[in-house]
Design an enzyme around this catalytic site. Structure first.
Site, PDB file in Angstrom:
ATOM      1  CG  ASP A   8      42.627 -70.447  42.867  1.00 32.75           C
ATOM      2  OD1 ASP A   8      42.556 -70.748  41.662  1.00 32.75           O
ATOM      3  OD2 ASP A   8      43.470 -70.948  43.653  1.00 32.75           O
ATOM      4  CE  LYS A  70      42.395 -72.746  35.683  1.00 34.74           C
ATOM      5  NZ  LYS A  70      42.909 -72.353  36.996  1.00 34.74           N
ATOM      6  CD  GLU A 171      45.277 -69.693  38.142  1.00 34.91           C
ATOM      7  OE1 GLU A 171      46.281 -70.415  37.960  1.00 34.91           O
ATOM      8  OE2 GLU A 171      44.130 -70.046  37.807  1.00 34.91           O
ATOM      9  CG  ASP A 193      50.410 -71.116  39.852  1.00 32.93           C
ATOM     10  OD1 ASP A 193      50.206 -72.263  40.277  1.00 32.93           O
ATOM     11  OD2 ASP A 193      49.502 -70.294  39.652  1.00 32.93           O
TER      12      ASP A 193
END
Ligand code: AMP
Length: 629
Positions: A8, A70, A171, A193
């Site tokens: 992850d 990211k 994810e 999420d």
């Protein structure tokens, strides 16, 4: 063959997990934690720091510390304008209008892929240390809402880190895998999420090993960092009101505010008020200034109300695309650290009427799912089928700047679809194919993933040529486009390398750099160990000489002292062979001294039937020659 891990690669934290004996296990890092801050820092000599040590020095070294990289993966410069001000390092334009982080300590720029690769390299090394075997491949997760450029960038980062990226998975899908592994009955699951930098909502049908994503939606620029920033903005404005000083001008102060804001936000998840106290936050002619302010949860909720409104948009869109009412969801899974905020949990409850399920640790659930998928691909986990979807529509630009969709969003992948186009004018020798991703009707409002030209169309009147454009999305969600003129068979294809991506040469160069760095790191480590051993040896030999007093003759003492000096000199340099050679010579001397002392002790023992107080443990004597009373 090495092991495959599940990773992850988070905005804030990253986690690595692996299947062991049929069970997913989260790997403990070298620092003893289960998550690694996604932070990379550089010391003034260029030494690289990754994870918690990089995070720890961020306040004192903000311009050489990169976090939340990211957010910049797969982006071109125009897309990050508003972001550039938020980060402590400088984002600079690169080739192809890509973004890069400028690192003064290195005197160069790093692409987001390279920075991410550094995080991945650390996770790989930690996993290898934990498993005692090499790790050569990985399943890496991305937000479901990541576009093609962002996915490709992630895959490239994996490659740069020396990992064969077997699959890029979403994810929320990974989270559902982790949660629903043992589920037998059919259920509709909503995965909510909200992480550090991105937000995803996915709706899945789960049952009997089949995980089918029905719809996904999200916002790749919404996460916990935005909540922190609301507090930072508020602190800056309060401080300005109070002291007339703009803290935004002071980088170190902003970094401290950001850290304090995050801490306050986390505390407000558990308590109604918290205090932000930052002594010496700045100074002016009148002296140092301190910031001391109390923030209540109500104030925090007021400051972030607009973010909660933004959260609702993808939530409703995912359900609408899945053709479900919020109350038809059987189970809600919360993923990501930001779902710990009570206001987020309340919103989810209010929207779905369900108590959210938190049975799997929200910080680890995604990596666990990635490890399961790694197990599926490796044949270790059986009877699981994952049917994911493409999060955004894909198509081409046609006459008049119109976006013509070829694959609709939320289509199950892998998928392949074709559509035939023609020319607009007579004798048109070539067409430009502009590949687009997005939901807006006009081409210019969507993300251009790349352009290519189909040439060699024979002279024909307008609307005669038949140009077939085929879009092929693989299981990673990565797109390949082929255009073919049917009459001549002339063909052109591209694997999309969107504007935010690197070309093959860049990637290969970066892989080499990373490998070299791994080699350098190893050498550096060896050198440090050798120096350490050398220092221990000189120290212990000197101690022995000191304690031995006149039991060691002058000539031996002289020789040993010279050898100690030689080792010291070598330690000041960086030549590991020289260090080892001088150490070997000193060791010989040290052995000679030991022998002398040993002889002396046994003679004494013989003489007095005494008890020798010396012990010789190995090659260095650590002696206490006082007679026992
Ligand atoms: P993730 O990307 O899933 O690791 O989520 C990281 C984000 O979750 C960061 O913005 C954290 O500040 C946030 N976070 C972690 N714990 C909490 C908490 N207890 N309350 C609020 N936010 C949190």
């Amino acid at each position: 063959m090495g092991k495959t891990v599940g990773i992850d690669l988070g905005t804030t934290n990253s986690v690595v997990a692996v299947m062991e004996g049929g069970e997913p296990v989260v790997i403990t890092t070298a620092e003893g934690t289960r998550t690694v801050p996604s932070v990379v820092g550089f010391k003034s000599n260029g030494d690289r720091l990754v994870g918690v040590i990089a995070k720890r020095q961020a306040v004192v070294n903000p311009e050489n510390t990169i976090s939340s990289i990211k957010r910049f993966m797969g982006h071109s410069l125009g897309e990050v304008k508003d972001e550039a001000s938020r980060v402590s390092y400088k984002i600079v334009p690169g080739k192809n209008n890509t973004v890069a982080a400028s690192v003064p300590a290195l005197g160069k720029e790093l692409s987001p892929e390279e920075v991410s690769a550094m995080i991945l390299q650390k996770l790989k090394a930690d996993a290898e240390a934990y498993l005692g075997t090499t790790v050569d491949s990985a399943v890496i997760t991305v937000p479901a809402y990541f576009n093609d450029a962002q996915r490709t960038a992630t895959k490239n980062a994996g490659e740069i880190a020396g990992l064969n990226v077997l699959r890029i998975i979403n994810e929320p899908t990974a989270a559902a895998l982790a949660y629903g592994l043992d589920k037998k009955a059919n259920e509709t699951i909503l995965v909510f999420d909200l992480g550090g930098g991105t937000f995803d909502v996915s709706v899945l049908d789960v049952g009997e090993g089949v995980f089918e994503v029905k719809a996904t939606a999200g916002d790749s620029h919404l996460g916990g960092d935005d909540y922190d920033n609301k507090i930072v903005e508020w602190l800056v404005s309060e401080f300005k009101k109070d002291q007339g000083i703009d803290l935004n001008q002071d980088r170190a102060a902003v970094q401290r505010l950001r850290d304090a804001a995050e801490k306050a936000k986390v505390e407000l998840s558990g308590q109604a008020t918290t205090n932000i106290n930052l002594p010496y936050i700045t100074a002016d002619a009148t002296g140092p200034k301190h910031l001391d302010i109390t923030v209540s949860r109500a104030k925090f909720e007021e400051l972030t109300a607009d973010l909660m409104e933004r959260v609702k948009v993808p939530f409703f869109r995912a359900l609408e695309d899945a053709k479900l009412k919020p109350t038809e969801v059987d189970e809600v899974i919360l993923v990501g650290g930001s779902t710990r905020m009570p206001q987020v949990q309340d919103l989810v409850k209010q929207l779905t009427g369900k108590e959210p399920n938190r049975s799997v640790n929200p910080d680890e659930v995604v990596a666990v799912g990635a490890a399961i998928q790694a197990g599926v691909l490796g044949g270790e986990v059986k009877n699981i089928v994952l049917l994911d979807v493409t999060p955004l529509s894909l198509g081409v630009e046609t006459q008049g700047g119109i976006f013509d969709k070829i694959i609709d969003r939320n289509t199950t992948i892998p998928t392949k679809k074709s559509r035939t186009y023609t020319t607009a004018v007579d004798n048109q020798p070539e067409v430009e194919i502009n590949v687009l991703q997005g939901e807006r009707p006009m081409a210019k409002d969507n993300k251009s993933l790349g352009r290519f030209h189909l040439q060699g169309i024979p002279p024909m009147p307008a609307r005669m040529p038949q140009i077939e454009v085929t879009f092929d999305i693989d299981a990673n969600g990565i797109l390949n486009v082929v255009a073919q003129e049917k009459g001549t068979g002339s063909k052109q294809s591209i694997t999309i390398t969107g504007s935010g991506n690197l070309n093959r040469d860049d990637i290969e160069r970066m892989i080499r750099d990373a490998e070299m760095n791994a080699e350098n790191d190893r050498k550096e480590h060896e050198l440090r160990e050798a120096k350490n051993d050398a220092e221990k040896l000189t120290y212990s030999t000197e101690k022995t000489l000191r304690e031995a007093g006149d039991k060691v003759d002058e000539a031996t003492r002289q020789r040993a002292t010279e050898k100690i000096e030689a080792v010291r000199k070598a330690v000041n340099g960086d030549d590991i062979d020289e260090i080892k050679a001088t150490m070997a010579q000193l060791e010989t001397e040290s052995h000679a001294i030991s022998e002398i002392l040993y002889k002396h002790v046994s003679e004494q023992a013989d003489a007095s039937e005494g008890k020798p107080g010396a012990s010789n443990d190995g090659d260095v004597i650590d002696a206490d020659f006082k007679e026992e009373k």
